[in-house]
Design an enzyme around this catalytic site. Structure first.
Site, PDB file in Angstrom:
ATOM      1  N   ASN A   1     121.740  32.153  -5.578  1.00 10.21           N
ATOM      2  CA  ASN A   1     120.932  31.797  -6.742  1.00 10.21           C
ATOM      3  C   ASN A   1     119.736  30.907  -6.406  1.00 10.21           C
ATOM      4  O   ASN A   1     119.161  30.278  -7.301  1.00 10.21           O
ATOM      5  CB  ASN A   1     121.797  31.107  -7.804  1.00 10.21           C
ATOM      6  CG  ASN A   1     122.827  32.041  -8.393  1.00 10.21           C
ATOM      7  OD1 ASN A   1     124.008  31.931  -8.099  1.00 10.21           O
ATOM      8  ND2 ASN A   1     122.378  32.979  -9.208  1.00 10.21           N
TER       9      ASN A   1
ATOM     10  N   VAL B   1     115.275  27.472  -7.841  1.00 16.91           N
ATOM     11  CA  VAL B   1     116.633  27.688  -8.338  1.00 16.91           C
ATOM     12  C   VAL B   1     116.610  28.677  -9.496  1.00 16.91           C
ATOM     13  O   VAL B   1     115.802  28.554 -10.412  1.00 16.91           O
ATOM     14  CB  VAL B   1     117.261  26.352  -8.803  1.00 16.91           C
ATOM     15  CG1 VAL B   1     118.625  26.584  -9.438  1.00 16.91           C
ATOM     16  CG2 VAL B   1     117.368  25.380  -7.631  1.00 16.91           C
ATOM     17  N   CYS B   2     117.508  29.649  -9.425  1.00 16.49           N
ATOM     18  CA  CYS B   2     117.639  30.635 -10.500  1.00 16.49           C
ATOM     19  C   CYS B   2     119.018  30.467 -11.126  1.00 16.49           C
ATOM     20  O   CYS B   2     120.030  30.880 -10.560  1.00 16.49           O
ATOM     21  CB  CYS B   2     117.472  32.057  -9.943  1.00 16.49           C
ATOM     22  SG  CYS B   2     117.610  33.352 -11.184  1.00 16.49           S
ATOM     23  N   ILE B   3     119.043  29.828 -12.283  1.00 16.66           N
ATOM     24  CA  ILE B   3     120.296  29.574 -12.980  1.00 16.66           C
ATOM     25  C   ILE B   3     120.038  29.716 -14.472  1.00 16.66           C
ATOM     26  O   ILE B   3     118.948  29.373 -14.959  1.00 16.66           O
ATOM     27  CB  ILE B   3     120.842  28.172 -12.622  1.00 16.66           C
ATOM     28  CG1 ILE B   3     122.238  27.963 -13.190  1.00 16.66           C
ATOM     29  CG2 ILE B   3     119.894  27.077 -13.055  1.00 16.66           C
ATOM     30  CD1 ILE B   3     122.889  26.670 -12.693  1.00 16.66           C
TER      31      ILE B   3
END
Length: 201
Positions: A116, A123-125
């Site tokens: 992620n 950050v990919c959340i």
């Protein structure tokens, strides 16, 4: 007409043009002290005070520049009982002027291997995705996305949880996701290197 008079007229003309253009230039310039920015700064100042009075054992947080409440330095200790345990990971949390209506972005400054986290550290959340439905990602419900109740602490704790429990769903780093799913030993080797490297930075 004397030379002085010509110069004087040119000076007056320049002043007139400057005054005429000033409103337009001000309108294009960012409003450093707009009501929206002041509101977000006040909210973040309260959160900073709370973190200073009640620091977390899992991370530390502070401002990049004391004059700007929108840019934060974050330092995360690799969560216990995870592959990242023992590492020290620096990150930058950047808030928009309309926080908390819109989410901040988070970027790891320390290289980290995780499904992620993009190769550039972004950050990919879900909780950092803009509120609402996403037609391109039907698996991500609106309830999983940004909510104005989130604070610096809840954001960072969510990222720490992400480190503790990596998944290969909707990955930002496809290679890391493939390793996690198909070659876990190789994934662990990559993470172990990141942990070791983080201690040398």
């Amino acid at each position: 007409m004397s030379l002085w008079s010509v110069d004087h007229c040119q000076l007056l003309l320049a002043c007139f043009l400057s005054l005429a253009l000033l409103p337009g230039l001000l309108a294009m310039a960012p409003a450093a002290n707009s009501p929206t920015r002041l509101r977000s700064s006040q909210i973040l100042r309260m959160q900073l005070r709370e973190l200073q009075e009640n620091p977390s054992e899992l991370f530390s947080a502070g401002l990049v520049d004391d004059s700007n409440m929108l840019e934060w330095n974050i330092c995360i200790s690799g969560p216990p009982d995870s592959l990242y345990e023992g590492g020290i990971f620096s990150a930058r949390l950047s808030f928009p002027e309309n926080y908390p209506d819109k989410p901040p972005s988070m970027k790891f400054l320390t290289p980290i291997w995780h499904p992620n986290v993009y190769s550039n550290g972004d950050v990919c959340i879900s909780i950092l995705h803009a509120p609402g439905e996403d037609a391109t990602n039907p698996q991500e419900l609106a309830s999983m996305r940004w909510n104005p109740v989130h604070t610096v602490e809840t954001i960072v704790l969510s990222v720490i949880s992400m480190l503790s429990d990596p998944t290969d769903d909707s990955p930002a780093n496809v290679e890391a996701a493939v390793e996690l799913r198909n070659n876990f030993n190789l994934y662990k080797q990559h993470v172990s290197k990141c942990v070791a490297d983080s201690l040398e930075m």
